[in-house]
Structures are given as structure tokens and as C-alpha cells.
Design a protein around this motif. Structure first.
Motif, PDB file in Angstrom:
ATOM      1  N   GLU A 297       0.817  -1.209   0.000  1.00 35.47           N
ATOM      2  CA  GLU A 297       0.000   0.000   0.000  1.00 35.47           C
ATOM      3  C   GLU A 297       0.852   1.261   0.000  1.00 35.47           C
ATOM      4  N   ALA A 298       2.044   1.214   0.601  1.00 35.45           N
ATOM      5  CA  ALA A 298       2.943   2.361   0.536  1.00 35.45           C
ATOM      6  C   ALA A 298       3.406   2.581  -0.907  1.00 35.45           C
ATOM      7  N   MET A 299       3.775   1.508  -1.598  1.00 34.12           N
ATOM      8  CA  MET A 299       4.149   1.619  -3.010  1.00 34.12           C
ATOM      9  C   MET A 299       3.008   2.201  -3.822  1.00 34.12           C
ATOM     10  N   ARG A 300       1.819   1.662  -3.604  1.00 33.08           N
ATOM     11  CA  ARG A 300       0.646   2.100  -4.350  1.00 33.08           C
ATOM     12  C   ARG A 300       0.368   3.586  -4.102  1.00 33.08           C
ATOM     13  N   SER A 301       0.537   3.999  -2.847  1.00 32.51           N
ATOM     14  CA  SER A 301       0.275   5.386  -2.490  1.00 32.51           C
ATOM     15  C   SER A 301       1.236   6.335  -3.203  1.00 32.51           C
ATOM     16  N   LEU A 302       2.516   5.975  -3.250  1.00 30.57           N
ATOM     17  CA  LEU A 302       3.486   6.812  -3.953  1.00 30.57           C
ATOM     18  C   LEU A 302       3.147   6.908  -5.434  1.00 30.57           C
ATOM     19  N   LEU A 303       2.872   5.767  -6.034  1.00 35.26           N
ATOM     20  CA  LEU A 303       2.599   5.736  -7.474  1.00 35.26           C
ATOM     21  C   LEU A 303       1.303   6.474  -7.827  1.00 35.26           C
ATOM     22  N   ALA A 304       0.322   6.405  -6.934  1.00 31.62           N
ATOM     23  CA  ALA A 304      -0.991   6.986  -7.235  1.00 31.62           C
ATOM     24  C   ALA A 304      -0.949   8.505  -7.289  1.00 31.62           C
ATOM     25  N   PRO A 321      -7.877   2.648   1.873  1.00 30.80           N
ATOM     26  CA  PRO A 321      -7.992   3.659   2.937  1.00 30.80           C
ATOM     27  C   PRO A 321      -8.023   3.079   4.345  1.00 30.80           C
ATOM     28  N   LEU A 322      -8.138   1.760   4.476  1.00 29.46           N
ATOM     29  CA  LEU A 322      -8.050   1.140   5.801  1.00 29.46           C
ATOM     30  C   LEU A 322      -6.597   0.921   6.228  1.00 29.46           C
ATOM     31  N   ILE A 323      -5.685   1.022   5.259  1.00 29.39           N
ATOM     32  CA  ILE A 323      -4.273   0.765   5.534  1.00 29.39           C
ATOM     33  C   ILE A 323      -3.417   2.011   5.348  1.00 29.39           C
ATOM     34  N   VAL A 324      -3.741   2.830   4.373  1.00 28.74           N
ATOM     35  CA  VAL A 324      -2.930   4.006   4.081  1.00 28.74           C
ATOM     36  C   VAL A 324      -3.833   5.210   3.901  1.00 28.74           C
ATOM     37  N   GLY A 325      -3.483   6.320   4.565  1.00 26.68           N
ATOM     38  CA  GLY A 325      -4.326   7.497   4.454  1.00 26.68           C
ATOM     39  C   GLY A 325      -3.820   8.659   5.277  1.00 26.68           C
ATOM     40  N   ALA A 326      -4.687   9.641   5.456  1.00 24.95           N
ATOM     41  CA  ALA A 326      -4.317  10.868   6.147  1.00 24.95           C
ATOM     42  C   ALA A 326      -4.131  10.639   7.640  1.00 24.95           C
ATOM     43  N   ALA A 327      -3.466  11.586   8.267  1.00 24.87           N
ATOM     44  CA  ALA A 327      -3.072  11.435   9.674  1.00 24.87           C
ATOM     45  C   ALA A 327      -4.248  11.216  10.599  1.00 24.87           C
ATOM     46  N   ASP A 328      -5.395  11.845  10.314  1.00 24.76           N
ATOM     47  CA  ASP A 328      -6.511  11.741  11.259  1.00 24.76           C
ATOM     48  C   ASP A 328      -7.476  10.626  10.902  1.00 24.76           C
ATOM     49  N   THR A 329      -7.139   9.791   9.907  1.00 25.47           N
ATOM     50  CA  THR A 329      -8.053   8.717   9.505  1.00 25.47           C
ATOM     51  C   THR A 329      -7.608   7.337   9.957  1.00 25.47           C
ATOM     52  N   LEU A 330      -6.358   7.192  10.327  1.00 28.79           N
ATOM     53  CA  LEU A 330      -5.830   5.892  10.756  1.00 28.79           C
ATOM     54  C   LEU A 330      -5.197   6.074  12.130  1.00 28.79           C
ATOM     55  N   LEU A 331      -5.925   5.673  13.155  1.00 32.41           N
ATOM     56  CA  LEU A 331      -5.546   5.988  14.528  1.00 32.41           C
ATOM     57  C   LEU A 331      -5.178   4.740  15.316  1.00 32.41           C
TER      58      LEU A 331
END
Length: 363
Positions: A297-304, A321-331
Motif C-alpha cells: 500500500e505504501a508503493m501504491r500510495s506513492l505511485l498513485a 484507505p483502511l491501511i494508508v491514508g491521512a493522519a486523522d483517519t488511521l488511529l
């Protein structure tokens, strides 16, 4: 004679004072030695506590498994995690190859256009930063893709502007640079362990957004990943490092000390997000209890987020979005949305990241 006697008296006084100073120095050395011995004993106790009541299944030396007192595998990775199954190796290798092909396209585009890309990988100890960077770079051309992992500053560097030593490794045209830890050391380990003063810390929080704005305004693609690991899973990974000969070098006294400072690191992390999670340089959180899923998901996020030539949108896919996302969405437990500044990186499909008690997903 009087003058000579007086001189003798002064010399005797100086000798007396000098003796007192030497005694004080000796006493200070003894105190330092005693403190070092206490710290060594505490470190040893932490190492012993890591494996208290646990054992290790070393039948697969390349991947030791931590066992409970009853002999069952410890599954701490499921703590506060939205999936009940890890990504299987075959599926992981298939997806990784597809994404690495896209990363090669990204690298070729950067070389052809002169683009500069900086990827920061931050997170708690044992969160999986180094392993993710390794998968990012293992197929890239090393001539234009570099990993930067700076050691502690030299005496000269310590007297420079704090950000100065991070400027030289920045990418030139056509280069991608991955920072395995970065200037954010000041907001994390230096803050928690007392390696910087309050004034130095506050100055960092003030200057960091300005420094990053300059990088972005100069055309650098700046991507900041925070790899998030749960408390129990971090402890499990430390324990495995302790018993696995090829991983023992990763376990430092600072790592062991961090076990007792989880809440302090949480406080530092929230303060860091609040001050440095900006529109021009937002944080992206990666839940990495399942290392394989986190890497993909980190790879995907960079490429996206970069529009490079010959991009295959179907191959890249959509970041989960359950694994990679904004600071206030994954707590993680103890972190509340009111403490974090929101940055709309990933649209929410099913609400914020899972917490204990929520219903996890399968796959």
C-alpha cells in the motif's frame, strides 16, 4: 623572604584547591560509572522481560515465530488491525512485481524529465521502515535511486543549522531519494529521549514546515510516510530481533528504552502531526502490523499521487484507505481526531481506521 613565604602559601593553597577539584572529578566519575551500571542492568532486565514466558519456533530460521507459554503462535499483529488474515506470500510477490514495474516507469520518467522525488519513511522503532524501503528500491537503478540513513551528527554538524546536514543528500535532477529516518528525528527520539533542548525542539517545529515548503516550491516531490505499529506488535518484533542472529543488530539500547516510553512517543507523534501535517507536505500513515500489506500500500500510495509517463492505472490500483491514508483517519488507541490536523489524502470509504472492538475485514 616574606614575599617568598607568601608565594609558598599561595602555591600550597592552589595545591589544596587542585586536590579538591581532583577529588570532585573522581567522585563524578564514580557517579557516572554507577549510573552506567544501573542503565546496563535496566537494559538487561528489559531484554529478559521481552522473552519472559515466551519461546521461539526456529524451524524456519529466516522467519522465527514467537510462541506463547502454551506453545501457540503469538498473533499481536491483529491488534487494532482491520484484517484478520495477512497477505499470502504468493499474492504479495505477484502484486509487488506489478508495482515494482510501475516504480521503474516512475524512475524512467524522473530521469527523462529531471524530476526530483524525496520519500521520507518515519515511524516507531520496528515499524517496518527499512524493509519497506528495501522493497521500494530492490528493482530500481541504483545510479538514480539512493537510500539515506544518517548516523548521529558529528561535533561539527551539531553546531550547524539543524537542517543543513539533510540538504546535501537531497536529489538532483532525475533522482529519487529515500530517507530511512530524516529530520523528524528531532520531533521523535531526540524529543522523547532528551537528546535536544526544549528550545531546539520548538525551533524545529517552527522551521520544519518552512523548510519543507521551500523544497516543494522548488519543485521537489515530497512524500512523508509514517509507519504505524501497535504496541503489542512492536514488543513482539523486538523479542524476535533479540533471538534472531541476523536481526540482533537492529535491537539497540534506545529501542529497548522505548518500550517504557510508548505514551511519550505517542504524545510526541501527535505534536509532530499537529505542527507539520500541512497542505504542501501532508503526512501519509501506513498501518504496518502486516508488513507485506503495508509495503504494497505504501508503493501504491506513492505511485498513485504522481502522473508519470506510461502509467497503468489498473496496475497501480487505489490505495486501501483502511491501511494508508491521512493522519486523522488511521488511529491507534489513545489518539483522537481532535488532536490531529486533517489532510484529505485518501477518500474515506468506510470511516476511519479500525479500533479494537470494530469488525475487522477478511482477505
Amino acid at each position: 623572604m616574606a614575599d617568598m613565604n607568601g608565594a609558598d602559601e599561595v602555591n600550597e593553597d592552589e595545591v589544596a584547591v587542585g586536590g579538591e577539584v581532583e577529588d570532585e572529578v573522581d567522585a563524578e566519575d564514580e557517579v557516572d560509572a554507577a549510573e552506567d551500571e544501573v542503565e546496563d542492568q535496566q537494559a538487561l532486565a528489559r531484554e529478559q522481560d521481552l522473552l519472559d514466558g515466551l519461546s521461539v519456533d526456529a524451524s524456519r530460521p529466516e522467519q522465527p515465530v514467537l510462541l506463547s507459554a502454551t506453545g501457540d503462535p503469538i498473533r499481536t499483529w491483529r491488534e487494532n488491525y482491520p484484517y484478520t488474515r495477512k497477505v499470502r506470500r504468493a499474492e504479495y510477490e505477484r502484486q509487488k512485481r506489478i508495482l515494482q514495474i510501475e516504480l521503474l516507469k516512475l524512475q524512467r520518467w524522473a530521469r527523462d524529465t529531471g524530476a526530483r522525488i524525496v520519500v521520507l519513511c518515519e515511524g516507531r522503532d520496528a515499524a517496518g521502515k527499512g524493509g519497506t524501503i528495501q522493497r521500494f528500491t530492490e528493482r530500481l537503478n541504483p545510479r538514480s535511486a539512493r537510500i539515506v540513513a544518517l548516523d548521529k551528527p558529528t561535533e561539527r554538524e551539531a553546531g550547524q543549522w539543524f537542517f543543513q546536514r539533510y540538504v546535501a543528500p537531497l536529489p538532483g535532477p532525475g533522482e529519487i531519494v529515500f530517507f530511512d529516518r530524516s529530520w523528524y528525528n528531532r520531533a521523535g527520539v531526540e524529543r522523547v529521549m532528551g537528546f535536544c533542548t526544549d528550545e531546539e525542539y520548538e525551533l524545529f517545529l517552527h522551521q520544519c514546515p518552512l523548510f519543507e515548503r521551500m523544497l516543494v516550491e522548488d519543485g521537489i516531490h515530497l512524500v512523508k510516510f509514517w509507519f504505524s505499529v501497535s504496541r503489542a506488535e512492536q514488543r513482539t518484533r523486538f523479542a524476535i530481533r533479540q533471538v534472531d542472529p541476523v536481526r540482533q543488530w537492529k535491537l539497540s539500547p534506545t529501542d529497548l528504552a522505548s518500550l517504557d516510553r510508548w505514551d511519550d512517543y505517542t504524545t510526541a507523534k501527535i505534536a509532530m502531526f499537529r505542527e507539520t501535517d500541512t497542505e504542501h507536505a501532508p503526512w501519509t500513515v501506513v498501518k504496518s502490523n502486516d508488513k507485506r500489506r503495508g509495503r504494497l500500500e505504501a508503493m501504491r500510495s506513492l505511485l498513485a499521487r504522481i502522473d508519470y509517463a506510461n502509467k497503468d492505472p489498473e496496475a497501480v490500483g487505489t490505495p486501501d484507505p483502511l491501511i494508508v491514508g491521512a493522519a486523522d483517519t488511521l488511529l491507534e488507541p489513545g489518539e483522537e481526531t481532535t488532536d490531529l490536523s486533517p489532510t484529505p489524502l485518501a477518500p474515506l470509504r468506510d470511516g476511519p481506521g479500525e479500533h479494537p472492538g470494530d469488525h475487522p475485514r477478511h482477505w
